[in-house]
Structure formats: structure tokens, C-alpha cells
Scaffold this active site. Sequence first.
Site, short mmCIF file in Angstrom:
data_model
loop_
_atom_site.label_atom_id
_atom_site.label_comp_id
_atom_site.label_asym_id
_atom_site.label_seq_id
_atom_site.Cartn_x
_atom_site.Cartn_y
_atom_site.Cartn_z
N ASP A 29 0.87 -1.17 0.00
CA ASP A 29 0.00 0.00 0.00
C ASP A 29 0.92 1.23 0.00
OD1 ASP A 29 -2.14 1.68 -0.04
OD2 ASP A 29 -3.18 0.79 1.67
C1 BGC Z 1 -5.07 3.23 0.16
C2 BGC Z 1 -5.26 2.15 -0.88
C3 BGC Z 1 -5.16 2.74 -2.27
C4 BGC Z 1 -3.82 3.43 -2.39
C5 BGC Z 1 -3.57 4.01 -3.76
C6 BGC Z 1 -3.85 4.08 -0.10
O1 BGC Z 1 -3.81 5.18 0.72
O2 BGC Z 1 -4.97 2.63 1.43
O3 BGC Z 1 -6.50 1.51 -0.70
O4 BGC Z 1 -5.31 1.74 -3.22
O5 BGC Z 1 -3.77 4.48 -1.45
O6 BGC Z 1 -4.35 5.10 -4.02
#
Ligand code: BGC
Length: 739
Positions: free
Chosen positions: A287
Site C-alpha cells: 500500500d
Molecule cells: C489506500 C489504498 C489505495 C492506495 C492508492 C492508499 O492510501 O490505502 O487503498 O489503493 O492508497 O491510491
Amino acid sequence: MYLKISKFVAFLTLLSIFTTNSVFAQKRSSADTERKINALIAKMTLAEKLGQLQQIDGDFPTGAARPEQFEMVRKGTLGSTLNVRGAKNVNELQRAAMESRLKIPHLFAFDVIHGYRTIFPVPLGEAASFDLKAAELSAYIAAKESRAAGVAWTFAPMVDIARDPRWGRIVEGAGEDTYLGSQFAWARVRGFQGTDYSQPDRVLACAKHWVAYGAAQAGRDYSTTDISENTLYNVYFPPFKAAKDAGVDTFMSSFNDLNGIPASANRWTLTEVLRNQWKFDGFVVSDYTSVMELIPHGFAKDEADAAQLALNAGVDMEMVSRFYNQNGEQLLKNKKLTVATIDEAVRRILRVKYRLGLFDKPYIDESLEAKTLLTPEHRKAAREIAAKSFVLLKNDNQTLPLRKNIKELAIIGGLADSKEDVLGSWNGDGKVPDAVTLLEGVKNKLGNNTKIRYVKGCDAKCEDTSEFDKAVDAAKDSDFTILVVGESAAMSGEASSRSNIDLPGRQLDLIKAVAATKKPYAVVLMNGRPLTINWVAENSPAILETWFAGTEAGNAIADVLFGDANPGGKLPVTFPRSVGQIPIFYNMMNTGRPFDASNKYSSKYLDIANTPLYPFGYGLSYTSFALSNIRLSSTQIAPNGSLNVSVDVHNTGSREGAEVVQLYIRDLVGSVTRPVKELKGFERVELRAGEKRTVTFTLKPEQLGFYNAQNKFVVEPGDFKVWVGQSSVDGLESSFTVK
Ligand code: BGC
């Protein structure tokens, strides 16, 4: 309208039957691809390998790549971006990749959570439809739009089980239940990917957030999780396993600390479970900066340490932070990392790029984008699926539906005319002007025959009460009032946890003021999580839960308010009476002292009922249904046997409608204690007035078993109860024995 959806779905099914065999053959007969990948890896420099492991952020508002990204891609040192989208932007960056030494295609990712341009209900709302075909269809349309806009990879579905409504991200998943969550995980992956995600109308999906992110302590986003391995296997893993079984080829490692080992450096979950036990051969992306966050977690001492911990644990691609790239060479020298580990991560990423067909067809047909986005057909599906997601929580004396010839109607509440809010959080490339508000939807429905008085009253924060009097006057002067209350879209989603899940600000006072006029009214809720709405539940005549319903929200709500569609959704998550009851979910364990009102020393509170405000699986309809005649194909089965449970469902009311027939079991005695009830089957059945139909569920070992103390999946001999009902708290009961 439902007929149309089913035609579209029948077409989809046909399409998948047609493609299934050849595709799986193609996907799995990969010896040739593996040879190509190995040959490619043999040619790659270390910088090119590390480049494949890197993903960085494009410019979100415009979807354009940044100058630095062009440079890196041209040098072959950047494998993927997120947020770069739009066919033209994508082709431009892809051209840079094709100018690189090895011409490895670039992979474009984006958060397509509940629609790309045509926005569907938020995932929690869509789960309330209990309609897997609807979920598959919305994901398919999202995929089709995304791919036409150059996005090949979506960071969805989110399949985190969430049992704490304070956690804002509960809105992104399918709610509290493992079985429902697993079914939706499967349907959504299939909707995005089909059986061959190289097709021009499909995208690669990503099961996130691996794992247990939804169990954040106290519902505070990014917070710690501490969960037994057995609970992980029985509750939190299954939706991910369902996604894997549906063919998902990427996972996202989560932000949370899991039992002392952050999930983005957890070798047990990432390598032992995913790669070894589940034979997952796709790749894992971290993530956003979760590799970097190993330092504040207190798990990695510095950047190099964070990189080696994550990569050695099985995180193949690093999102946003650049520790792999900045430290890879040194780590190899210091023998903290092996070339084999790097090569394995590269191999997994290249494998997925091959499966996406990017090596053969790196570019997007730019003429498709405009033709594909937000078509009338997509809007129509969004409207139908939105209507299916609504849950009628209360409807005293058939307050709803309303007559279309109503003379004077008041509509009160800032959310009633907010285009932005109905799109919910993570609304892809959705555009605010595309959205239809409730006010617009009602006007579209009623034309000029009804005098509509719209008063904002207050916005979702509802700190300012200066318009309350005007709202009350409008209610007094009208025949009926629609009161629209709830949360703004920004109050749920990432980093949007709340400690108090009441209606925000003074909204309840606004409802009370309108109620005091004694004129008839209905409450329409918009929100991304369960709310504690005790006063409303007790005193308001009608309540319709509409979540954040997407682009066509207003039209869909008007369809339901005026009876062109009949609400049939059910709650995919328990509504508590008070935050103090959290966690509260239907499939809890019985305890040694189950609740007994007459026994002080039983499991309960002194100051509040043990029951929730609204239970899981609950929802009303404008018509009524009766279940009868539960019957089992057998009352004794072998542990590897299966059993049919049938029931007759009868629409006993005077209009067409849908009932979600739900099957629950209880394994009475287990080597590990079993929940008091577990959903193991459901079917949303559309019935005409007076129509009766038999619904049959098959209980198989997959539904009857669980992970024992050794975390082995077993069906244990013993007695089971089975219920078929209209929610988790009612139902016809029977029993059977596994011998
Ligand atoms: C979130 C994810 C997301 C990623 C990319 C993160 O802050 O937890 O769910 O896919 O950002 O945008």
C-alpha cells in the site's frame, strides 16, 4: 427494468462460457511465457530489475505523467504508475516505455473502486443488494470504462471484513460477514477480470488490504490489529481466498501492524500463506508508502532495512516510497538480499504484464475512450443497481411509496442537492456535474405537476441552524416532506474514522423540528457506515437507507420513493444502538454465559439492550413475503457429503418485489467454538404479487467446515441447526447431523 439487467448478465455469462476454457488453458499453459520471462530477466540490469519493482504517483487531477516519470520509463527504471490515466496520457508514457532498451510495457493502475466514470453505489451499499450479478455487472462496466481510458489495473476489490463502523473504510467493502464478503469478492474480481483480463474490456484486479486492515483497533484508521491465527483463517482470510480462486493476480499489503509484524513485512502472510499455501503466482504491491512506514512502526531501523524486510517477506512492488531502488544495490552487496529474491519479484510482475497482453498490445485505441465512458447503457445499469442497494429500514402505515400526483412536496437537507456527496469516497474519474441529486431525481420524476419546496436546512456538518425555521415552514406548507440526512461523502473512506456515529451536528434537531409539525414525512439516509439513529428509528414513520448511490443516485432514489422500484436491499452490517456496543455483529460466539435477561451474571450491559438497532440481513419491502415449508434432502450426511435445504417463498403483498432469502447454520459443538449463526447461502428472488417459488440451497463441505486449532479445514461430525429466513434474527428452523 430487472429483466434488462438479466439480459445483460446472460450475455456476460455466455461470454464467459465462451472464453473460459481457452483462456484458462492460455493462462496456465504458461511454459512458453515463463521461458520468455526468464530470457528477459537474463538481459536485465539491476537498475532495470529494481525499476520493475517501483510504482510512483502521476498527477491525480489531470491524469498526466510527470516529466521525471517519462525519463525513468525511457531508461527502463520505472515499471508502473498509479493515477496516470486517460488514453492519450497512457499512450504517451507507454511510448516512452517502447523507447526503452528492453521495451517492457508500463503498467497503469488506478483506484477504480465503484466505477471509473459512471459511478455505482459505494461497495457497502452495493453489498446491501445481496445481488452478485449486480456486483459483477458494475465491476464489468467499471473495467470496460477503465481499460478504454488506459487503466489496466484497479486497486479493487477491497475485501476487508469490517466489524467496527467507526472505521471510515467500512464503506469500501462488503461489510461484516465472511460469507457475504467472500461471495462479493468473487463476483467483483470476475466482473473486473472476466476469465481473461487481457481482453480490451477487462482490467487486472487487486485484493486489498492483505490483511486484517479492517480490524483496526477502536476503528481508528491505520491502527494496530491483533488477531489470532485461527480467526484470521476463519474470518479475515476467506474473502481473499475467494478473490484468489476467482483469478485475482495481485494483492496489496496493508498498512497495519498484525500481531506485532507489520503486514507489509509479514513473511508468514505474504509468502507462507499466499505463495506457499495458496499457490498464488501473481504479485503483491505495497500500500502507499507502507514500506516506508516500517520505520515508524518500529520494525525497520532505516530505509535499507525497510526495503529488505518488505522484499524478503514477499512484497514485490513498492508503491510511492523508493527504498527498493535506493537501497537494492547496497543490500545485495551486504548480502541482505539475494538476486534470486529480486528476480522472483520481477518474474511475478512480468508474468502479470504478459497475462495482461501488454507485450503484444501496449497501446490503447484512443478512439474508444469517449465512446465507452458514461454511456446511457452504463447510466441505466447504475440507476438499477443503485435502486437495488437501498434498504427500507422502517415504513409505518405504508408511508412509502409516495403518490406521483402529490400536490406540494418539501425536500429538506443539504445532502438532497449535493452532487458531490452522492458520488461517495473513491469515486474514480467520476465527474461531479454528471451526478443526479435527489432533488433533481424527484423533479425528473414529477415534472411540473408538483410544487416542490427545497430548503437546505443545513449541510451535513449541520453546525448552523439558521435555516431550520424556513425548513419547518416548508414542511408545514406541504403535503409531505422528504428529509435527507446523514454524512457527507468525506466523513467515511480513508482516514475518516469517527468516534461518534450519530447523525452529525444538529441534524437530529432538524428532524425533530420537522416531526413536530405533525405533517407526514420520510427520512432518507445517505451515509457510508452504520449510524446510531435510535430516535429516528423510534419516531420517524419511514426510513430509507440509500448509502452513497453514485452517478444516478437521485433518479434511483426517486424510483424507489415513488414506487417505480421496490426496495429489496438488506443490511450487510449491523447497526448498533450505541458506539459502546461495538464490536457488535450477528455471528458472535455464544460465550459460557449467553445473554439471559433474568440472570445478572450473563453476558450483557447494565444500561442498554444486547440487541442491535437493526440486525445484519434486515430490510423491508413495499410488499410482504412469507417463507414456509423448510425441508432438507437428508438429515444425516457424511463429512464430505452435501445437503439441499429448500423453502417456499411467497409474495403475499400486492406488488412486485424482491426478497433476499438467507440461509444460516450453527455447528452446535466444535473443537473450536463456532458462532451462534453463520450465513451460508442467500438468493435475491424477484416475485410478482401473489407469486410463490421454491428456493433451494446446497450445503457443501465448504460451507459446513471451518479451520480447526491446527488451522486445517475440517468438517466435524456433530449436530447442526439450520435456518432459512428474511434476516439474521428470524427464520424457519431445522436440523441435521454430520456422521
Ligand atoms: C489506500 C489504498 C489505495 C492506495 C492508492 C492508499 O492510501 O490505502 O487503498 O489503493 O492508497 O491510491
